[in-house]
Design a protein around this motif. Structure first.
Motif, short mmCIF file in Angstrom:
data_model
loop_
_atom_site.label_atom_id
_atom_site.label_comp_id
_atom_site.label_asym_id
_atom_site.label_seq_id
_atom_site.Cartn_x
_atom_site.Cartn_y
_atom_site.Cartn_z
N GLY A 10 0.81 -1.21 0.00
CA GLY A 10 0.00 0.00 0.00
C GLY A 10 0.84 1.25 0.00
O GLY A 10 0.32 2.36 -0.08
N THR A 11 2.17 1.10 0.10
CA THR A 11 3.08 2.24 0.10
C THR A 11 3.88 2.25 -1.20
O THR A 11 3.96 1.25 -1.91
N GLY A 12 4.52 3.38 -1.48
CA GLY A 12 5.39 3.47 -2.64
C GLY A 12 6.56 2.51 -2.53
O GLY A 12 6.97 1.89 -3.52
N ASP A 13 7.12 2.37 -1.32
CA ASP A 13 8.22 1.44 -1.12
C ASP A 13 7.80 0.00 -1.41
O ASP A 13 8.57 -0.77 -1.99
N ALA A 14 6.58 -0.35 -1.03
CA ALA A 14 6.10 -1.71 -1.28
C ALA A 14 5.97 -1.98 -2.77
O ALA A 14 6.29 -3.08 -3.24
N ALA A 15 5.50 -1.00 -3.52
CA ALA A 15 5.37 -1.16 -4.97
C ALA A 15 6.74 -1.32 -5.62
O ALA A 15 6.93 -2.16 -6.53
N LYS A 16 7.73 -0.53 -5.17
CA LYS A 16 9.09 -0.67 -5.69
C LYS A 16 9.67 -2.03 -5.34
O LYS A 16 10.35 -2.66 -6.16
N LEU A 17 9.41 -2.48 -4.13
CA LEU A 17 9.90 -3.78 -3.70
C LEU A 17 9.30 -4.89 -4.55
O LEU A 17 10.01 -5.82 -4.97
N ALA A 18 8.01 -4.82 -4.82
CA ALA A 18 7.35 -5.83 -5.64
C ALA A 18 7.96 -5.88 -7.04
O ALA A 18 8.19 -6.97 -7.60
#
Length: 253
Positions: A10-18
């Motif tokens: 749900g965060t920008g960091d999570a999207a980058k990590l994915a």
């Protein structure tokens, strides 16, 4: 066989990590979003699910039934309940678990912070000292400030509050960061803001308001982060990827 990684996101960091994790040949990525915002940071790779799990027990059942081999909690620093549930479920299911926690903002010379432990304390801190407040805490805590009738609020959130939610007197702006320093400075001046209320979310997307407040001599009531589980943590996506690769090597041994 690929190992399944669950990213609580749900965060920008999570999207980058994915996106980065999906480039690892031995990893299948499943991202879970709480669904609290209408336009969340949705990963463009892997499988995406939206909605809660039903507490720690529900998450544990998901880890077992999917099954999930690795878990990274990359939720917002204030998503205390899901982080607590993740720690419990991962321990119960013996799933390797990591938290990706962006560093908190730290006060520097020129900052005029009033540090408080909760939104209710933030509301009390405004009494007698503030008249025009920039409220940047999202939509879910607006009701805490609804009774402060002597104060005018500029409220900024990604989505509007739920129907029938008590809201303070003032104006609601719907916007999502990142915000530039120039825009934040102009906003504070245009609305004659004398105090900002902010969560200590960390990261760069909304830090410009803190810099603008410093330049203009505006006070910031800073809500400190809730306590997080005592589990292994990293502070950026690159270190999370390094942890992931290390776990894959352990699994192969």
């Amino acid at each position: 066989m690929k190992k399944r990684l669950l990213i609580l996101g749900g965060t920008g960091d999570a999207a980058k990590l994915a996106a980065k994790a999906s480039q690892i040949a031995d990893i299948e990525v499943v991202s879970s979003l709480a669904g609290r915002t209408q336009q969340p940071f949705t990963p463009k790779t892997g499988t995406v699910r939206i909605g809660g799990f039903g507490g720690a027990a529900g998450l544990a059942a998901f880890l077992d039934c999917s099954p999930i081999d690795l878990l990274i909690d990359a939720t917002h620093p204030f998503a205390a309940q899901i982080s607590a549930n993740a720690a419990i479920a991962a321990a119960e299911c013996n799933v390797p678990h990591l938290m990706l926690v962006r560093p908190a903002w730290e006060m520097v010379e020129g900052d005029r912070w009033i540090e408080v432990a909760s939104h209710s304390e933030a509301a009390k801190a405004l009494l007698g000292q503030s008249q025009r407040v920039f409220l940047t805490i999202g939509r879910q805590e607006l009701a805490e400030f609804a009774g402060l009738d002597a104060i005018w609020f500029l409220m900024r959130a990604i989505d509007p509050p739920a129907p029938n939610t008590p809201v303070p007197n003032g104006k609601l702006l719907l916007a999502r960061g990142p915000f530039t320093l120039e825009d934040e400075r102009e906003l504070l001046l245009e609305y004659q803001i004398d105090t900002i209320v902010s969560k200590n979310s960390g990261g760069g997307a909304t830090y410009a308001k803190i810099v603008a407040a410093r330049e203009l001599g505006i006070s910031v009531v800073m809500v400190q982060r809730p306590q997080i589980p005592d589990v292994e943590q990293v502070d950026n996506v690159e270190r999370a990827i390094a942890w992931l690769i290390k776990q894959l090597l352990v699994i192969k041994l």
